[in-house]
Design an enzyme around this catalytic site. Structure first.
Site, PDB file in Angstrom:
ATOM      1  N   GLY A 128     -11.560  -5.729   2.511  1.00  0.00           N
ATOM      2  CA  GLY A 128     -10.130  -5.799   2.267  1.00  0.00           C
ATOM      3  C   GLY A 128      -9.702  -7.212   1.933  1.00  0.00           C
ATOM      4  O   GLY A 128     -10.444  -8.171   2.150  1.00  0.00           O
ATOM      5  N   ASP A 166       5.076  -5.579   8.764  1.00  0.00           N
ATOM      6  CA  ASP A 166       4.386  -5.161   7.543  1.00  0.00           C
ATOM      7  C   ASP A 166       3.764  -3.785   7.771  1.00  0.00           C
ATOM      8  O   ASP A 166       2.582  -3.567   7.511  1.00  0.00           O
ATOM      9  CB  ASP A 166       3.349  -6.200   7.131  1.00  0.00           C
ATOM     10  CG  ASP A 166       2.978  -6.065   5.650  1.00  0.00           C
ATOM     11  OD1 ASP A 166       3.658  -5.302   4.938  1.00  0.00           O
ATOM     12  OD2 ASP A 166       2.005  -6.711   5.214  1.00  0.00           O
TER      13      ASP A 166
END
Ligand SMILES: *[C@@H]1O[C@H](CO)[C@@H](O)[C@H](O)[C@H]1NC(C)=O
Ligand SMILES: *[C@@H]1O[C@H](CO)[C@@H](O)[C@H](O)[C@H]1NC(C)=O
Ligand SMILES: *[C@@H]1O[C@H](CO)[C@@H](O)[C@H](O)[C@H]1NC(C)=O
Ligand SMILES: *[C@@H]1O[C@H](CO)[C@@H](O)[C@H](O)[C@H]1NC(C)=O
Ligand SMILES: *[C@@H]1O[C@H](CO)[C@@H](O)[C@H](O)[C@H]1NC(C)=O
Length: 954
Positions: free
Chosen positions: A639, A756
């Site tokens: 990621g 987030d």
């Protein structure tokens, strides 16, 4: 004199002392013994202990040496990093009673035959060295020997017949060598192992022994407890004489080529029986009278076809039954699952048929039922059963839409890490590790490798805790300097042996001295030292590549040189120069270690006052992380985020982790970094991805997280990961994530706003449980309950009120969560083709219609037609409340949790009691979907035309 100018008075006295030492007369040690030691060190051993100077091993208490009446009786030099060969000189230490050179991986060459001169020897261990060549025959003349361990070397040749003379022996371990030939038994002219009637342990596994197991080996006079002959090349049948040895507790004969009929009747003390991977024939042996049996594995043999014998269910101590590929057939009796201690049943690859019914009185300890590759056609579902059930490869799995969760080929279950989290302060001193008692220290580290255990399921943390407690207690009761012990990272190696990582922490000081170290590692390979550690069986200890003492040695070699040679003034000068050099070096090292230890200033009650408390995280060195990620190779990137890249890493011991490495631009100050990990370390919740450790070195900041195996929710919704989520599973993931967020908001003090929340920050573990990631990477929520900041969040998820106020609150997370709920329903990205998901759903909704009329154009086709979508309307209502423009109108995360719980409960109520027997049933058993509802896309809808009508008609 220059020297005295360079040195303080202390050093001068030390020098004088050293000088006198050099001329000291060997007082207490037999001169012959001293000569032998000198010869051993001179010709062969490197890295000897630093205290080995002067000429009086007994008087000066050389580490590892013990004497009696000036003669050396004990040499315990386990794990000392000795390197080189063992010369024949050893044979002259004739008063020696104990010789332990175990765990010195750099000791090579042959074992000298003169070892047979050590007639008073009772204990001989070279376990885990690198000796090769044949085992000297002369060992057979060590008639006092009680304990003989030659395991984990590279010995070849045969087991000497002369071992038959070691009549006092109770322990014979030659495991893990290349020993070949037959197992020796006596005849008129030669002795053999059958004469060892007092022996308790034959540990011969992992060699190349061949021929048959001689019937003569066993007799009723014997007192054997363990017969471990696994992983050899033995042929012929298991001699029936083995049933004469009524004391037997463990028989391990797996991975040989044994054939013939098995008769073990009467061995009622047996606790573990390993017979797998042989060619055994005849009827499956009846073990019904062995009431102490805990572990049975007879897989991969050629027994006669039979139905499940009654004794499978009558053994009251059984934890593990493994009968893979043994021609079992017919129905599975309900009683099979009822034995109270049962944890694991593996009956895969047989011909079991009919209905699988676990019943209601199944063992509540059951963790795994593996029935893959059988002929099971029906299943009576049990909702409360919490373990794993594997049915892949049964006809029942071919049925459309049913049981799909049990029918996938599942990955290896993630093994929980038993390492407890303890309170430790933040200071992470170079390579020190925080002990379970919260002290930073240098532990002895290595691997415990169990030759057998009496359980299969690795998940039970209580086993490991009691092992830690028992080992600690045993060491402490023997006055060994052990403060505490940690076991972790349990795994099975390629042969199925259980391995555990072991850390032993010193008491009194932050590191072990040589003697303490040696005594401890020595005992670790003397399983007889420990009380029974049920359910753990015998083990071997493998020391990590050990540099525990090498640092010390570099500065002390000089002392040895002086001790061993004539002393002149020149040498003295040399010594001084070296000492000065050494002091300078040391100062350099200290300076360097301060650099490496970013938090050093907290150590000396520095400016910031008290040292902050955090729960125990591991401090990883850069090298360790580099190694675990193959030098941060691109292949290991899993990621990328604003913070930097995320790597997958595999630590020593096989544990997978996710490593977040800050990019140069995003490095924080040490105070900020410390605050952050302090905060993160306090947070633990099963629906939050947990932090395991960190790395902080010059120019590097990394966070090490648990590895979550099934990727992000985003990838599953989009189909990218190949995982298809059923409606019930989506509800469950929503609930998991909501719980994680509610925890951050309501159970952490001060509360944490995630800021987030998005579907790529919800990760799915191997059971497809949701876990929230990436929290806390920004500031804490202050007392005023809102924080001004410049965190932007991610397009599509941002609370509209944030744009007005530039403040985040918990309700901002609720908004983002609402967007995720809409993703779960629609399978769309928050913003797709310029259209916003919130608007799209709002516009399309018609509250007067079934499913709010969303099924045609809005719902994710993966779920739209596959089930009843029970509770969908309520879920949409809730999502809509979460994405209300005004914060006051949104629910709190805790309210969201409650609502989803209700929806989920109702969605599952209607189906979980159903018997799944009819493949045409429209009701999907959703109770089962909790486990792993991975639906194969092709299986889900066979052609392009979706069966729209099914639900509309309802
Ligand atoms: C060996 O042990 C015996 C009995 O303890 C003792 O008498 C003898 O002196 C020992 N031998 C040596 C060389 O020390
Ligand atoms: C053991 O011996 C074999 C051949 O005899 C050799 O190939 C191998 O490297 C040796 N292993 C060790 C650990 O010394
Ligand atoms: C006894 O065994 C030894 C070792 O295997 C063998 O050399 C010897 O020939 C045997 N003696 C008899 C009489 O069988
Ligand atoms: C199950 O297997 C047994 C033995 O192979 C057989 O006799 C029986 O007919 C089978 N039952 C079903 C329902 O297939
Ligand atoms: C090991 O620990 C367990 C749990 O603490 C205890 O019940 C058991 O008696 C201990 N065993 C021994 C041999 O000390």
């Amino acid at each position: 004199m220059i020297v005295s100018q360079l040195m303080g008075p202390k050093q001068q006295i030390f020098l004088l002392f050293l000088f006198l030492q050099v001329f000291a007369i060997a007082a207490k040690t037999d001169t012959g013994d001293f000569a032998v030691l000198s010869a051993l060190m001179k010709d062969s051993w490197k890295n000897k202990p630093s205290s080995w100077t002067g000429g009086d091993p007994c008087g000066d208490k050389w580490e590892g040496i013990q004497c009696s009446n000036s003669r050396i009786t004990d040499m315990v030099l386990s794990g000392q990093g000795l390197a080189g060969k063992l010369t024949g000189d050893i044979g002259n230490l004739i008063a020696l009673e104990k010789l332990d050179l175990s765990l010195n991986k750099d000791l090579t060459g042959n074992l000298p035959p003169t070892i047979g001169n050590l007639k008073n020897l009772t204990y001989l261990s070279v376990h885990g060295c690198s000796f090769s060549g044949p085992i000297p025959d002369t060992i057979g003349s060590l008639k006092q020997l009680l304990y003989l361990s030659l395991g984990a070397n590279n010995f070849t040749g045969e087991i000497p017949h002369s071992f038959g003379n070691l009549l006092k022996l109770y322990w014979l371990d030659i495991t893990d060598n290349n020993i070949s030939g037959e197992i020796p038994v006596s005849n008129e002219t030669s002795p053999g192992l059958d004469l060892l009637v007092g022996i308790q342990h034959f540990h011969f596994g992992q060699n190349e022994l061949e021929g048959t197991i001689p019937p003569q080996l066993f007799s009723s006079k014997m007192n054997l407890l363990h017969v471990l002959f696994d992983d050899n090349r033995l042929t012929g049948s298991i001699p029936s004489t083995i049933t004469l040895v009524r004391t037997l507790e463990v028989i391990k004969l797996d991975r040989n080529s044994l054939s013939g009929v098995v008769n073990l009747s009467g061995l009622v003390s047996l606790t573990e029986l390993y017979l797998s991977n042989n060619k055994l024939t005849g009827p499956m042996p009846d073990l019904g009278d062995m009431n102490r049996l805990t572990y049975v594995d007879m897989s991969n043999n050629s027994f006669d076809a039979s139905s499940i014998p009654q004794w499978f269910s009558s053994l009251q101590s059984l934890t593990t039954l493994i009968m893979e590929n043994t021609l079992l057939q017919g129905r599975i009796p309900v009683s099979l699952f009822s034995s109270a201690q049962l944890q694991t049943i593996v009956l895969s690859n047989n011909k079991l048929n009919g209905t699988l019914d676990i019943g209601t009185s199944y063992s509540r300890k059951l963790k795994l039922i593996d029935l893959q590759k059988n002929d099971i056609t029906q299943f009576t579902e049990v909702y409360e059963y919490n373990g794993a059930l594997k049915l892949q490869g049964n006809p029942i799995c071919g049925k459309k839409g049913l049981l799909e969760n049990y029918c996938i080929v599942s990955q290896q279950p993630q093994v929980p890490n038993s390492a407890q989290r303890n309170n430790c302060d933040i200071a992470c001193r170079s390579n020190q590790i925080c002990s379970p008692n919260c002290k930073y220290a240098y532990p002895i580290t290595g691997t415990l490798r169990f030759l057998f255990v009496s359980f299969q399921d690795l998940g039970d943390a209580s086993y490991y805790q009691s092992l830690e407690a028992n080992l600690t207690k045993t060491f402490q009761s023997q006055k060994l300097p052990v403060d505490s012990i940690r076991v972790s990272d349990q795994r099975r190696d390629m042969h199925g042996y259980l391995e555990l990582r072991l850390q032993i922490f010193p008491s009194g000081s932050d590191r072990f001295n040589r003697t303490g170290f040696s005594m401890i590692t020595s005992q670790l390979n003397n399983f007889g030292f420990f009380p029974p550690l049920y359910p753990f069986g015998s083990f071997h200890f493998i020391l990590d590549n050990n540099e525990y003492f090498t640092v010390h040695n570099k500065s002390s070699n000089i002392g040895i040189i002086i001790g061993a040679s004539a002393v002149g003034f020149a040498l003295l000068l040399l010594l001084l120069v070296a000492l000065v050099y050494a002091f300078n070096q040391r100062r350099k090292v200290e300076r360097a270690s301060q650099l490496r230890d970013p938090f050093a200033s907290w150590d000396n009650n520095g400016k910031s006052g008290s040292r902050p408390q955090i729960t125990g995280l591991r401090c990883f060195s850069f090298e360790e992380i580099k190694k675990s990620t193959s030098n941060f190779s691109d292949a290991n990137i899993i990621g990328t985020g604003g913070y930097g890249k995320v790597y997958r890493g595999i630590l020593t011991g096989g544990i997978q982790v996710a490593i977040k490495r800050a990019e140069q631009g995003s490095l924080q100050g040490s105070v900020e970094f410390k605050t952050e990990i302090e905060l993160l370390s306090m947070i633990y919740h099963k629906n939050l991805v947990s932090l395991l450790g960190f790395c902080y070195e010059v120019g590097e900041q990394m966070l090490v997280y648990e590895y979550v195996s099934n990727g992000s929710l985003k990838d599953s919704i989009s189909g990218k990961s190949g995982i298809r989520l059923s409606w019930e599973r989506r509800l469950k993931i929503a609930l998991d994530s909501a719980r994680g967020l509610a925890y951050l908001h309501d159970h952490v003090n001060p509360p944490i706003i995630h800021r987030d929340v998005k579907s790529s920050n919800i990760l799915l573990d191997d059971q497809l449980n949701g876990k929230v990631a990436d929290f806390g990477l920004s500031k804490l929520l202050g007392p005023s309950s809102h924080v001004s900041d410049n965190v932007k969040g991610t397009m599509g998820y941002v609370d509209p009120e944030y744009y007005l106020t530039l403040h985040s609150t918990e309700k901002s997370d609720v908004y983002s969560f609402g967007v995720i709920m809409l993703e779960l329903i629609t399978g769309r990205k928050p913003i797709e083709h310029g259209r916003y998901i919130v608007t799209v759903v709002k516009m399309a909704m018609d509250k007067t219609k079934h499913l709010y009329n969303l099924q045609h154009l809005i719902l994710d086709p993966t779920i739209a037609f596959s089930s009843t979508l029970k509770g969908l309307e309520k879920f949409v209502d809730l999502a809509m409340r979460c994405v209300e423009e005004l914060r006051v109108n949104r629910p709190t995360m805790t309210e969201v949790v409650k609502e989803i719980e209700n929806i989920l409960q109702q969605a599952c109520l209607h189906s979980d009691v159903e018997m799944v027997s009819n493949s045409n049933s429209q009701h999907v058993s959703s109770g089962s979907s909790f486990y792993s509802p991975i639906i194969n896309k092709d299986q889900e809808y066979s052609s392009g035309s979706f069966p729209y009508s099914e639900i509309e008609l309802k």
